[in-house]
Design a protein around this motif. Structure first.
Motif, PDB file in Angstrom:
ATOM      1  N   VAL A 102      33.527  -3.376 -38.450  1.00  0.00           N
ATOM      2  CA  VAL A 102      34.353  -3.021 -39.603  1.00  0.00           C
ATOM      3  C   VAL A 102      33.451  -2.450 -40.685  1.00  0.00           C
ATOM      4  O   VAL A 102      32.317  -2.913 -40.881  1.00  0.00           O
ATOM      5  N   SER A 103      33.945  -1.434 -41.369  1.00  0.00           N
ATOM      6  CA  SER A 103      33.170  -0.819 -42.444  1.00  0.00           C
ATOM      7  C   SER A 103      34.122  -0.304 -43.515  1.00  0.00           C
ATOM      8  O   SER A 103      35.298  -0.022 -43.234  1.00  0.00           O
ATOM      9  N   PHE A 123      40.492  -0.812 -55.213  1.00  0.00           N
ATOM     10  CA  PHE A 123      39.972  -1.032 -53.867  1.00  0.00           C
ATOM     11  C   PHE A 123      38.639  -1.774 -53.874  1.00  0.00           C
ATOM     12  O   PHE A 123      38.411  -2.657 -53.047  1.00  0.00           O
ATOM     13  N   ASN A 124      37.767  -1.404 -54.777  1.00  0.00           N
ATOM     14  CA  ASN A 124      36.406  -1.938 -54.795  1.00  0.00           C
ATOM     15  C   ASN A 124      36.350  -3.455 -54.959  1.00  0.00           C
ATOM     16  O   ASN A 124      35.336  -4.066 -54.627  1.00  0.00           O
ATOM     17  N   THR A 125      37.416  -4.052 -55.477  1.00  0.00           N
ATOM     18  CA  THR A 125      37.400  -5.487 -55.765  1.00  0.00           C
ATOM     19  C   THR A 125      38.158  -6.309 -54.726  1.00  0.00           C
ATOM     20  O   THR A 125      38.280  -7.522 -54.874  1.00  0.00           O
ATOM     21  N   TYR A 126      38.648  -5.659 -53.680  1.00  0.00           N
ATOM     22  CA  TYR A 126      39.478  -6.339 -52.687  1.00  0.00           C
ATOM     23  C   TYR A 126      38.722  -6.563 -51.378  1.00  0.00           C
ATOM     24  O   TYR A 126      37.875  -5.756 -50.974  1.00  0.00           O
ATOM     25  N   ILE A 127      39.071  -7.661 -50.727  1.00  0.00           N
ATOM     26  CA  ILE A 127      38.658  -7.900 -49.355  1.00  0.00           C
ATOM     27  C   ILE A 127      39.584  -7.073 -48.465  1.00  0.00           C
ATOM     28  O   ILE A 127      40.810  -7.167 -48.576  1.00  0.00           O
ATOM     29  N   MET A 128      38.997  -6.261 -47.622  1.00  0.00           N
ATOM     30  CA  MET A 128      39.774  -5.424 -46.715  1.00  0.00           C
ATOM     31  C   MET A 128      39.635  -5.966 -45.305  1.00  0.00           C
ATOM     32  O   MET A 128      38.527  -6.280 -44.857  1.00  0.00           O
ATOM     33  N   GLY A 129      40.761  -6.051 -44.627  1.00  0.00           N
ATOM     34  CA  GLY A 129      40.718  -6.636 -43.296  1.00  0.00           C
ATOM     35  C   GLY A 129      41.609  -5.931 -42.306  1.00  0.00           C
ATOM     36  O   GLY A 129      42.510  -5.179 -42.679  1.00  0.00           O
ATOM     37  N   VAL A 142      35.973  -7.153 -44.403  1.00  0.00           N
ATOM     38  CA  VAL A 142      34.768  -6.790 -45.146  1.00  0.00           C
ATOM     39  C   VAL A 142      35.062  -6.946 -46.627  1.00  0.00           C
ATOM     40  O   VAL A 142      36.037  -6.415 -47.140  1.00  0.00           O
ATOM     41  N   ALA A 143      34.226  -7.734 -47.274  1.00  0.00           N
ATOM     42  CA  ALA A 143      34.396  -7.985 -48.694  1.00  0.00           C
ATOM     43  C   ALA A 143      33.834  -6.832 -49.504  1.00  0.00           C
ATOM     44  O   ALA A 143      33.156  -5.942 -48.975  1.00  0.00           O
ATOM     45  N   SER A 144      34.101  -6.865 -50.804  1.00  0.00           N
ATOM     46  CA  SER A 144      33.594  -5.810 -51.678  1.00  0.00           C
ATOM     47  C   SER A 144      32.072  -5.779 -51.683  1.00  0.00           C
ATOM     48  O   SER A 144      31.462  -4.732 -51.907  1.00  0.00           O
ATOM     49  N   SER A 145      31.461  -6.928 -51.396  1.00  0.00           N
ATOM     50  CA  SER A 145      30.003  -7.010 -51.332  1.00  0.00           C
ATOM     51  C   SER A 145      29.431  -6.410 -50.062  1.00  0.00           C
ATOM     52  O   SER A 145      28.220  -6.188 -49.961  1.00  0.00           O
ATOM     53  N   GLY A 146      30.322  -6.158 -49.093  1.00  0.00           N
ATOM     54  CA  GLY A 146      29.865  -5.669 -47.798  1.00  0.00           C
ATOM     55  C   GLY A 146      29.749  -6.765 -46.755  1.00  0.00           C
ATOM     56  O   GLY A 146      29.496  -6.488 -45.591  1.00  0.00           O
TER      57      GLY A 146
END
Length: 116
Positions: free
Chosen positions: A68-69, A28-34, A50-54
């Protein structure tokens, strides 16, 4: 890979809803979530990501209304929706992708209905 969206429902215009997506089966930590949405007859469109960078991205039609968070410890991504409008009515889908130009994985959608 599993993406389980929840939180949809019926709300009056001007109201709020919070969608949540629980992810599993990938890093999960390496994926862009949308979050995307689709109205029957229309193409699926990006709502927010939200990208892994925030770093976040929003569609113009939700800027200032939706947030989005993500929680990398819980593998969840949320969409806080406020000031909802009837035109926000759609099926909302959670998406996970490794890179911006990838299609990625899709979860089953959750229906949001905003009444006028």
């Amino acid at each position: 890979v599993q993406l389980q969206a929840s939180g949809g429902g019926l709300v009056q215009a001007g109201g709020s809803l919070r969608l949540s997506c629980a992810a599993s089966g990938f890093n999960f930590n390496t994926y862009i979530m949308g979050w995307y949405r689709q109205v029957p007859g229309n193409q699926r469109e990006l709502v927010a990501s939200v990208a892994s960078s925030g770093r976040t991205k929003y569609a113009d039609f939700v800027k200032g209304r939706f947030t989005v968070s993500r929680d990398n410890a819980k593998d969840t991504v949320d969409l806080q929706m406020s000031s909802l409008r009837p035109e926000d009515t759609a099926v909302y889908y959670c998406n996970a992708k490794r890179f911006e130009h990838y299609t990625g994985y899709w979860g089953k959608g959750t229906l949001v209905t905003v009444s006028s």
